[in-house]
Scaffold this active site. Structure first.
Site, PDB file in Angstrom:
ATOM      1  N   SER A  40       0.788  -1.232   0.000  1.00  0.00           N
ATOM      2  CA  SER A  40       0.000   0.000   0.000  1.00  0.00           C
ATOM      3  C   SER A  40       0.823   1.287   0.000  1.00  0.00           C
ATOM      4  O   SER A  40       2.007   1.303   0.327  1.00  0.00           O
ATOM      5  CB  SER A  40      -0.984   0.045   1.165  1.00  0.00           C
ATOM      6  OG  SER A  40      -1.810  -1.093   1.179  1.00  0.00           O
ATOM      7  N   SER A  80      -2.371  -3.981  -3.091  1.00  0.00           N
ATOM      8  CA  SER A  80      -1.868  -2.728  -2.539  1.00  0.00           C
ATOM      9  C   SER A  80      -3.022  -1.758  -2.343  1.00  0.00           C
ATOM     10  O   SER A  80      -3.779  -1.477  -3.269  1.00  0.00           O
ATOM     11  CB  SER A  80      -0.827  -2.126  -3.487  1.00  0.00           C
ATOM     12  OG  SER A  80      -0.262  -0.954  -2.957  1.00  0.00           O
ATOM     13  N   ASP A 123      -4.092   1.786  -2.192  1.00  0.00           N
ATOM     14  CA  ASP A 123      -3.518   3.051  -2.672  1.00  0.00           C
ATOM     15  C   ASP A 123      -4.576   4.141  -2.558  1.00  0.00           C
ATOM     16  O   ASP A 123      -5.452   4.266  -3.426  1.00  0.00           O
ATOM     17  CB  ASP A 123      -3.034   2.886  -4.116  1.00  0.00           C
ATOM     18  CG  ASP A 123      -2.099   1.690  -4.266  1.00  0.00           C
ATOM     19  OD1 ASP A 123      -1.413   1.363  -3.289  1.00  0.00           O
ATOM     20  OD2 ASP A 123      -2.073   1.087  -5.350  1.00  0.00           O
TER      21      ASP A 123
END
Length: 377
Positions: free
Chosen positions: A251, A289, A291
């Protein structure tokens, strides 16, 4: 002697940075860290974590709303308070960044700090913004190292001026592009008519796969001679199937602050430009991830309020705000993209080798490889 940053290694970037090339170039913005490094790799409880605090209006004016907007490029992560930002278009309290399993502790810490310093705010309700990225490769993430008092300490430590980067605060145990990651920042100055504004970006960077990494178009990751244990299968097998982390997972939380006068929708538009800056460094945005990006404007103090009324509206019960016309907003977009790209580079250059839980090792991006890549320039 101060630690080198990406520009010091010869990396050329577009745009004009502010005095400190940091989010703190925006007037009034403060940043503070509480860094928790304890325990040897062989010990049962190893801390490689912390909390970062970002105060868009400083301490005294916490509670004065900023126009704000958010954007999620990939939602495998957490940013608390997001629903209220989307509803009201405002942000009013300190922002905290920490590890994935410490969101609750940091949230409580912000609540307690506000109650201590601004009890009139805590008498109504509080919806702090806390962002997270996963540091479980280096940190014993389930050990409960982060406590509310650490978030309070980060807010109390917040200051203007140049700020530390790399293995500090919430970024202490993070990895980026298969190298040691963490905290990083950059800024850009934008002219609008006769006025000058600053756009600052702060990243907690814990994303990307080694082969993706590029700096100003140069493919540094795939050619690096540095070890890449984070993306090797041996530690996955040793830790067990349920402890697996995928390359590219982890992330990134991005915070954009500007003193340019903007509407909430324009702040959201700035937040949507952060991924363009990240893409310049190579990432394709992993499914694993989270984001998530936040942008806010410190202009127009006194506007965008949302307090419970004590009486009915009067004849002049209105708020007004001044904002950059949409047709002239492109230079601010450009500033976000440029500052984001440089903030990633600053994370990687500032971070240092770290050994964490169970002997897990995360190598820093070798500075000599960066210098060599840009020597011809």
């Amino acid at each position: 002697m101060s630690e080198p940053r990406a520009r010091d290694l010869g990396v050329p970037f577009d745009g004009t940075p502010g005095e400190w090339n940091a989010i703190t170039d925006v007037p009034g913005v403060l940043v503070g860290y509480e860094t928790l490094i304890a325990g040897e790799p062989h010990e049962a409880s190893v801390a490689r974590t912390g909390v970062t605090a970002i105060l868009p209006r400083g301490r005294d004016d916490a509670g004065v709303p900023c126009a704000a907007g958010v954007y999620s490029m990939n939602g495998n992560g957490e940013l608390t308070g997001r629903s209220w930002i989307e509803e009201s278009g405002t942000l009013a309290l300190p922002i905290a960044l920490t590890n994935s399993h410490a969101v609750g502790a940091a949230h409580t810490g912000v609540d307690r700090w506000v109650h201590r310093e601004h009890p009139e705010l805590s008498a109504e309700w509080m919806l702090p913004v806390v962002g997270e990225t996963w540091d479980g490769y280096l940190n014993q993430i389930n050990a409960g190292h982060v406590r509310p008092e650490h978030a309070i300490a980060a807010i109390d430590a917040a200051a203007s001026g140049p700020i530390a980067e790399g293995n500090v605060g919430g970024g202490t145990g993070m990895n980026c592009y298969g190298f040691k990651g963490g905290s990083g920042t950059a800024s850009r100055v934008v002219d609008h008519g006769g006025d000058r504004y600053t756009v600052g970006v702060f990243l907690q960077a814990n994303f990307g796969t080694r082969h993706e990494l590029r700096l100003v178009g140069r493919p540094l990751g795939r050619d690096s001679a540095a070890a890449n244990p984070y993306e090797e299968v041996e530690w996955f097998v040793r830790d067990g199937e349920r402890a697996r982390a995928r390359a590219g997972a982890g992330s990134v939380i991005g915070v954009v602050v500007t003193d340019a006068p903007l509407l909430p929708g324009q702040c959201a538009a700035l937040a949507r430009r952060v991924p363009l800056g990240l893409a310049r460094t190579g990432t394709s945005g992993s499914h694993f991830s989270g984001d998530i990006f936040l942008a806010c404007s410190t202009a127009n103090p006194g506007a965008f309020t949302s307090s419970m009324p004590t009486a009915g509206p009067g004849s002049d019960d209105y708020e007004t705000s001044r904002f950059v016309p949409w047709g002239h907003i492109d230079p601010l977009y450009e500033a976000v993209v440029q500052a984001t790209e440089e903030a990633v580079a600053n994370v990687l250059v500032a971070a240092r080798d770290m050994v964490g839980r169970d002997g897990h090792f995360s190598p820093a991006l070798p500075h000599d490889e960066v210098r060599r890549a840009f020597r011809a320039d």
